[in-house]
Scaffold this active site. Sequence first.
Site, PDB file in Angstrom:
ATOM      1  N   THR A  72       0.956  -1.226   0.088  1.00 57.29           N
ATOM      2  CA  THR A  72      -0.082   0.005  -0.049  1.00 57.29           C
ATOM      3  C   THR A  72       0.778   1.376  -0.067  1.00 57.29           C
ATOM      4  OG1 THR A  72      -1.840  -0.916   1.188  1.00 57.29           O
ATOM      5  CG2 THR A  72      -1.620   1.124   1.372  1.00 57.29           C
ATOM      6  N   ASN A 151      -5.781  -9.151  -8.340  1.00 56.11           N
ATOM      7  CA  ASN A 151      -5.918  -9.803  -7.053  1.00 56.11           C
ATOM      8  C   ASN A 151      -7.346 -10.502  -7.110  1.00 56.11           C
ATOM      9  OD1 ASN A 151      -6.494  -6.786  -6.844  1.00 56.11           O
ATOM     10  ND2 ASN A 151      -7.414  -7.260  -4.709  1.00 56.11           N
ATOM     11  N   SER A 200       5.230  -6.580  -2.432  1.00 58.99           N
ATOM     12  CA  SER A 200       4.872  -6.809  -0.954  1.00 58.99           C
ATOM     13  C   SER A 200       5.498  -8.124  -0.333  1.00 58.99           C
ATOM     14  CB  SER A 200       3.086  -6.828  -0.952  1.00 58.99           C
ATOM     15  OG  SER A 200       2.834  -7.081   0.399  1.00 58.99           O
ATOM     16  N   GLY A 201       5.832  -8.163   0.876  1.00 55.89           N
ATOM     17  CA  GLY A 201       6.164  -9.333   1.298  1.00 55.89           C
ATOM     18  C   GLY A 201       5.369 -10.422   1.609  1.00 55.89           C
ATOM     19  N   HIS A 202       4.197 -10.199   2.429  1.00 59.00           N
ATOM     20  CA  HIS A 202       3.175 -11.221   2.732  1.00 59.00           C
ATOM     21  C   HIS A 202       2.421 -11.979   1.694  1.00 59.00           C
ATOM     22  CE1 HIS A 202      -0.851  -9.252   3.018  1.00 59.00           C
ATOM     23  NE2 HIS A 202      -0.142  -8.241   2.555  1.00 59.00           N
ATOM     24  N   THR A 238      13.222   4.469  10.892  1.00 61.67           N
ATOM     25  CA  THR A 238      14.158   3.394  10.913  1.00 61.67           C
ATOM     26  C   THR A 238      13.444   2.104  10.399  1.00 61.67           C
ATOM     27  OG1 THR A 238      14.713   4.289  13.147  1.00 61.67           O
ATOM     28  CG2 THR A 238      15.067   1.841  12.807  1.00 61.67           C
ATOM     29  N   CYS A 327      -9.516  -7.569   1.102  1.00 60.45           N
ATOM     30  CA  CYS A 327      -9.158  -6.265   1.417  1.00 60.45           C
ATOM     31  C   CYS A 327     -10.580  -5.685   1.670  1.00 60.45           C
ATOM     32  CB  CYS A 327      -8.412  -5.664   0.324  1.00 60.45           C
ATOM     33  SG  CYS A 327      -7.038  -6.530  -0.018  1.00 60.45           S
TER      34      CYS A 327
END
Length: 382
Positions: A72, A151, A200-202, A238, A327
């Site tokens: 996002t 998606n 995106s990682g997930h 960070t 979503c």
Amino acid sequence: MSIIYLDNSATTAALPEVVTAMKEMLAENYGNPSSLHGLGIRAEKALGEARRQVAGLIGARPTEIYFTSGGTEANNWALRGLARARRRQGRHLITTAIEHPSILVTCRRLEADGFEVTYLPPDPRGVIRLADLEAALREDTILVSVMSVNNEVGSRQPVADIARLVHSRSQAVLHVDHIQGYGKIPLNCQEAGIDLMSLSGHKIHGPKGVGALYIKEGLRLEPLLLGGDQETGRRAGTENTAGIAGFGVAAHLAATGFAERTARMQEIKLELARRLVAEIPGAVINGPAPEEGAPNILNISFPGVRAEVLIHMLEQRGIYVSTGSACHSRRESASHVLQALHLERWRQDGAIRISLGALNTPAEIDPTVTAFKECVQELWAL
Ligand SMILES: Cc1ncc(COP(=O)(O)O)c(C=O)c1O
């Protein structure tokens, strides 16, 4: 009860190697990558390794990968950052009517801020027409944003053809939301001519809350987050070192055995599609033909069956699927994607998305088909 998880487009289970890498970052390699001491340097090295791993899967240079808090943020940054950087060159953007809300809602905001957006309609298979794109391109078009894989229905846009058209007919930048395509379909950003790409990682068995934006070397993009000089000053804050390390390992694992894994997903998907259509009268596939779409997404409706009801019955049998997209599946309104495909109302209301991941096996086909058949028949009998 063992479960069969078929909702991998919503999110995936983190692989054991991912969890191990994340634990190490949290408990041992916990330095701040900006610190000058040894722990900081070790953390910085881990980020560099993850950058290489994430870049590898799309043929990017590691220096072109900027980590974000997820897909996002990457989508928001690409659109808003580019619009701000080029607002003097033009105020027109082009996207499609079936993008993820992180694109569509950002476009609405840009419209409120004085930009103009053209939303290209998909054909019945969920694919945009190149002639429509060509007609929409203007002298003041600064950005074209398309998703590689939808998606909800798994349709694939012809990204390389789109890139050729955009670059030959305009000065616009091409952004690709590759969040559902990453690790599922091969796409090389340099060869294809892509300027910005969201990841995106997930969705690839990595952690949630981490993603990346590929920014082609030399492209000017205003930052979204201001503050420290992390990510070479382009994205402050960070770094989520554990998440990034986990994302890197997930990308590395997705690249290893890519062809075999995606072929296996495709085989399972085709067999599920074939059997569900053959064994449940009236069942119809929504979107692209199964062999044309992404290897892992199947969208299907059964006459007289509402998706929410079927989903809960399937869950009681240990089968996890979703309506159109997780979503916004908790919202009452129909899916904007299925609406854009102009499906009959019953198909929209009944659409079930089955989405596969790296952990699914052919042994899951039989119990899944049986559960679908029994649940649909039970509903029909009521
Ligand atoms: C096509 C697409 N774009 C963007 C996103 C948002 O990604 P994230 O969940 O990492 O914020 C998703 C997630 O469902 C998606 O499917």
